[in-house]
Scaffold this motif. Structure first.
Motif, short mmCIF file in Angstrom:
data_model
loop_
_atom_site.label_atom_id
_atom_site.label_comp_id
_atom_site.label_asym_id
_atom_site.label_seq_id
_atom_site.Cartn_x
_atom_site.Cartn_y
_atom_site.Cartn_z
N ASP A 283 17.45 -6.50 26.61
CA ASP A 283 17.21 -5.28 27.41
C ASP A 283 16.66 -5.64 28.79
O ASP A 283 17.06 -5.07 29.80
CB ASP A 283 16.20 -4.36 26.71
CG ASP A 283 16.91 -3.43 25.73
OD1 ASP A 283 18.15 -3.52 25.64
OD2 ASP A 283 16.22 -2.63 25.07
N ASN B 210 20.91 4.02 22.31
CA ASN B 210 19.53 4.18 22.78
C ASN B 210 19.01 5.57 22.50
O ASN B 210 17.88 5.74 22.03
CB ASN B 210 19.49 3.96 24.30
CG ASN B 210 19.15 2.52 24.65
OD1 ASN B 210 18.33 1.90 23.99
ND2 ASN B 210 19.77 2.01 25.68
N ASN C 293 16.11 6.53 19.77
CA ASN C 293 14.90 7.26 20.18
C ASN C 293 14.70 8.49 19.30
O ASN C 293 13.59 8.77 18.84
CB ASN C 293 15.00 7.72 21.63
CG ASN C 293 14.68 6.62 22.62
OD1 ASN C 293 14.27 5.53 22.23
ND2 ASN C 293 14.88 6.90 23.89
N ALA C 294 15.78 9.24 19.10
CA ALA C 294 15.68 10.47 18.30
C ALA C 294 15.16 10.13 16.90
O ALA C 294 14.28 10.83 16.37
CB ALA C 294 17.04 11.15 18.23
N LYS D 126 13.45 7.39 16.04
CA LYS D 126 12.11 6.80 16.15
C LYS D 126 11.03 7.87 16.34
O LYS D 126 9.94 7.78 15.78
CB LYS D 126 12.11 5.82 17.34
CG LYS D 126 10.85 5.04 17.53
CD LYS D 126 11.06 3.76 18.33
CE LYS D 126 11.65 3.97 19.72
NZ LYS D 126 11.64 2.72 20.51
N ASP E 284 16.66 16.41 18.93
CA ASP E 284 15.88 16.11 17.73
C ASP E 284 14.77 17.13 17.55
O ASP E 284 14.47 17.88 18.47
CB ASP E 284 15.31 14.68 17.79
CG ASP E 284 14.33 14.50 18.94
OD1 ASP E 284 13.30 15.21 18.96
OD2 ASP E 284 14.58 13.65 19.83
N GLY F 66 8.41 15.64 20.66
CA GLY F 66 8.55 16.25 21.98
C GLY F 66 7.90 15.44 23.09
O GLY F 66 7.20 14.45 22.84
N ILE F 67 8.17 15.85 24.32
CA ILE F 67 7.68 15.13 25.50
C ILE F 67 7.07 16.15 26.46
O ILE F 67 7.65 17.21 26.69
CB ILE F 67 8.84 14.41 26.21
CG1 ILE F 67 9.53 13.42 25.25
CG2 ILE F 67 8.37 13.67 27.46
CD1 ILE F 67 10.87 12.93 25.74
N TYR G 158 8.25 2.64 31.09
CA TYR G 158 7.38 3.81 30.88
C TYR G 158 7.47 4.27 29.43
O TYR G 158 8.54 4.54 28.90
CB TYR G 158 7.76 4.97 31.81
CG TYR G 158 6.72 6.07 31.80
CD1 TYR G 158 5.63 6.01 32.64
CD2 TYR G 158 6.81 7.13 30.89
CE1 TYR G 158 4.66 6.99 32.62
CE2 TYR G 158 5.83 8.11 30.86
CZ TYR G 158 4.76 8.04 31.73
OH TYR G 158 3.80 9.00 31.69
N VAL H 82 5.38 7.01 26.74
CA VAL H 82 4.34 8.04 26.68
C VAL H 82 3.22 7.52 25.78
O VAL H 82 3.47 7.07 24.66
CB VAL H 82 4.90 9.36 26.12
CG1 VAL H 82 3.80 10.41 26.02
CG2 VAL H 82 6.04 9.85 27.00
N GLY I 255 8.84 -0.79 20.90
CA GLY I 255 9.90 -0.95 21.89
C GLY I 255 9.34 -1.41 23.22
O GLY I 255 8.14 -1.67 23.34
N THR I 256 10.20 -1.48 24.22
CA THR I 256 9.81 -2.03 25.51
C THR I 256 9.73 -0.95 26.58
O THR I 256 9.19 -1.18 27.66
CB THR I 256 10.87 -3.07 25.98
OG1 THR I 256 11.52 -3.60 24.85
CG2 THR I 256 10.23 -4.18 26.74
N THR J 214 13.16 17.43 21.29
CA THR J 214 13.67 17.01 22.59
C THR J 214 15.19 17.04 22.59
O THR J 214 15.82 16.78 21.57
CB THR J 214 13.20 15.56 22.88
OG1 THR J 214 11.79 15.50 22.74
CG2 THR J 214 13.60 15.10 24.27
N1 LIG Z 1 13.57 11.67 21.55
C1 LIG Z 1 12.35 11.43 22.02
N2 LIG Z 1 11.29 12.16 21.60
C2 LIG Z 1 10.06 11.95 22.08
N3 LIG Z 1 9.76 11.02 23.01
C3 LIG Z 1 10.77 10.26 23.48
C4 LIG Z 1 12.11 10.45 23.02
N4 LIG Z 1 12.90 9.54 23.67
C5 LIG Z 1 12.07 8.85 24.48
N5 LIG Z 1 10.80 9.27 24.37
C6 LIG Z 1 9.64 8.78 25.13
O1 LIG Z 1 10.13 8.06 26.25
C7 LIG Z 1 9.67 6.72 26.23
C8 LIG Z 1 10.69 5.82 26.85
O2 LIG Z 1 11.85 5.74 26.02
P1 LIG Z 1 12.76 4.44 26.10
O3 LIG Z 1 13.91 4.61 25.22
O4 LIG Z 1 13.00 4.14 27.53
O5 LIG Z 1 11.79 3.30 25.58
P2 LIG Z 1 11.35 2.94 24.10
O6 LIG Z 1 12.20 3.66 23.11
O7 LIG Z 1 9.88 3.15 24.02
O8 LIG Z 1 11.63 1.38 24.05
P3 LIG Z 1 13.08 0.68 24.01
O9 LIG Z 1 14.10 1.76 24.13
O10 LIG Z 1 13.06 -0.23 25.17
O11 LIG Z 1 13.11 0.00 22.71
C9 LIG Z 1 9.38 6.45 24.79
O12 LIG Z 1 8.44 5.41 24.62
C10 LIG Z 1 8.82 7.79 24.33
O13 LIG Z 1 7.48 7.89 24.73
#
Ligand SMILES: Nc1ncnc2c1ncn2[C@@H]1O[C@H](COP(=O)(O)OP(=O)(O)OP(=O)(O)O)[C@@H](O)[C@H]1O
Ligand SMILES: [Mg+2]
Length: 378
Positions: free
Chosen positions: A211, A277, A281-282, A284, A309, A313-314, A327, A329, A339-340, A368
């Motif tokens: 990545d 990706n 995320n969804a 995770k 998902d 939420g964000i 970045y 949260v 993750g990174t 989200t």
């Molecule tokens: N579906 C989601 N619901 C809630 N928060 C999210 C969601 N997708 C992303 N985020 C927030 O955005 C941040 C950045 O997401 P991103 O995919 O860039 O990084 P990551 O998943 O933390 O790491 P990586 O994708 O590099 O393994 C996440 O750490 C999380 O805080």
């Protein structure tokens, strides 16, 4: 000690020049008075001239012409014109063209003239200060950009260097596992467990390094994609299938709505990365039992894809920031997220290279939706 010349006064009447000399004698700035426009122009060079005051009616050269020559020599000067009542209208053009800062009525009031000149000098100094500040900020920006580039190059080269030994470790690990498979009793169950942990961790490390390298590669101006004609629904289904095990493991309900066939010009591997990706995320960020939705529709010339998902939420303030590199949260309850923080930065770059856009919509506690749009074939 002679004062530096900061003001020049040009007039063909000697008694006016004398009156001006007397008026400005106690000021901190030096005044050069002359009835010769060539001498006045020559004095602009080699002196820090801030204010130039000229008569309007002179035999050789008109005041407006003279001031426009002054402007050509030094545009920063504050230029003023002595005018009689009848001259105001004629000077209007010069005022509009920015050649004149103020008109001074003849005969003038001493106090007013003093104040006007002092103000002009103050304004001149302020503008110069601003300009210097602007130049300094620009220089600092250039310096920062250079440093930023240096840092990027450093991270990229370190990541690259890390990959080689890591790959060796992964191959050796694989060989050990193959060896064990032929003779399972030679290792205790605990050893098997340790090997699995090492394998998972090296896999994670490898994904992070990939990545990191990707994010810099995508930013480089030389980066290009190889688009081919592809059916959006097929691309989506491929990635959904690859994520199915993780979705099942977390007992998430998956709702897929792929609608009518849409064809696009995309780089399939890069596009797959985006979906992967967003789906990961969804998964995770959604608790066990939640729902994940994938939908696709056409809106005019665009394909609109949504990955939804019912996760945590964000917050609104983070909705744009999450697309920045690294970045994540902050979460106090669950600790540092896994993750990174590069996934979404990579997604946004890939989508942008394809001529599309991506954004997130969210409500804390409800879930989200990531929406991305790409140009579709007609
Ligand atoms: N579906 C989601 N619901 C809630 N928060 C999210 C969601 N997708 C992303 N985020 C927030 O955005 C941040 C950045 O997401 P991103 O995919 O860039 O990084 P990551 O998943 O933390 O790491 P990586 O994708 O590099 O393994 C996440 O750490 C999380 O805080
Ligand atoms: Mg991610």
């Amino acid at each position: 000690m002679t004062k530096p010349i900061n003001m020049i006064i040009l007039d063909d009447e000697v008694n006016i020049l004398n009156a001006c000399m007397r008026l400005f004698i106690n000021e901190q700035f030096g005044v050069f008075v002359t009835s010769d426009s060539q001498k006045a122009l020559a004095a602009i060079e080699g002196n820090d001239v801030k204010v130039v005051l000229s008569d309007y009616r002179m035999p050789a050269l008109s005041g407006v012409e003279f001031l426009s020559q002054v402007k050509a020599k030094n545009p920063a000067t504050m230029r003023m014109l002595f005018t009689g009542y009848a001259d105001v209208e004629m000077a209007e053009d010069a005022i509009n063209q920015g050649e004149i800062y103020r008109l001074i009525d003849k005969p003038w009031n001493d106090d007013e003239l003093l104040m006007t000149v002092r103000e002009a000098i103050k304004l001149f100094d302020l503008r110069r200060e601003n300009e210097l500040l602007f130049v300094k900020t620009q220089q600092q920006n250039v310096e920062l950009k250079k440093l930023d580039k240096l840092k990027d190059d450093f991270v990229a080269s370190i990541s690259h260097e890390l990959r080689t030994p890591l790959n060796t470790m992964m191959i050796v690990l694989e060989n050990i596992k193959i060896g064990i498979a032929g003779n399972p009793e030679s290792f205790s169950p605990k050893m098997h467990e340790y090997l699995d942990i090492i394998q998972r961790s090296t896999g994670r490390l490898r994904a992070m390094i990939d990545d990191l390298l990707d994010v810099f590669k995508l930013e480089s101006p030389e980066f290009t994609i190889s688009p081919v004609r592809a059916k959006l629904q097929d691309l989506m289904n491929n990635e959904i299938a690859a994520m199915q095990a993780q979705i099942d493991e977390k007992k998430l309900k998956l709702e897929v709505n792929l609608g009518e066939d849409i064809y696009l010009q995309v780089d399939p591997r890069r596009f797959g990365q985006v979906i992967m990706n967003l789906l990961s995320n969804a998964v995770k960020f959604t608790d066990t039992g939640g729902r994940i939705g994938v939908s696709v529709e056409r809106a005019g010339t665009e394909a609109v894809c949504r990955i939804t998902d019912t996760g945590k939420g964000i917050e609104t303030k983070d909705l744009e920031l999450i697309f920045d590199r690294f970045y994540q949260v902050a979460t106090t309850r669950e600790g540092k997220p896994q993750g990174t923080g590069l996934g979404l930065a990579i997604c946004r770059k890939i989508i942008a290279i394809h001529g599309g856009s991506i954004h997130a919509e969210s409500e804390i506690g409800k879930g989200t939706t990531f929406v991305f749009k790409l140009p579709a074939e007609g």
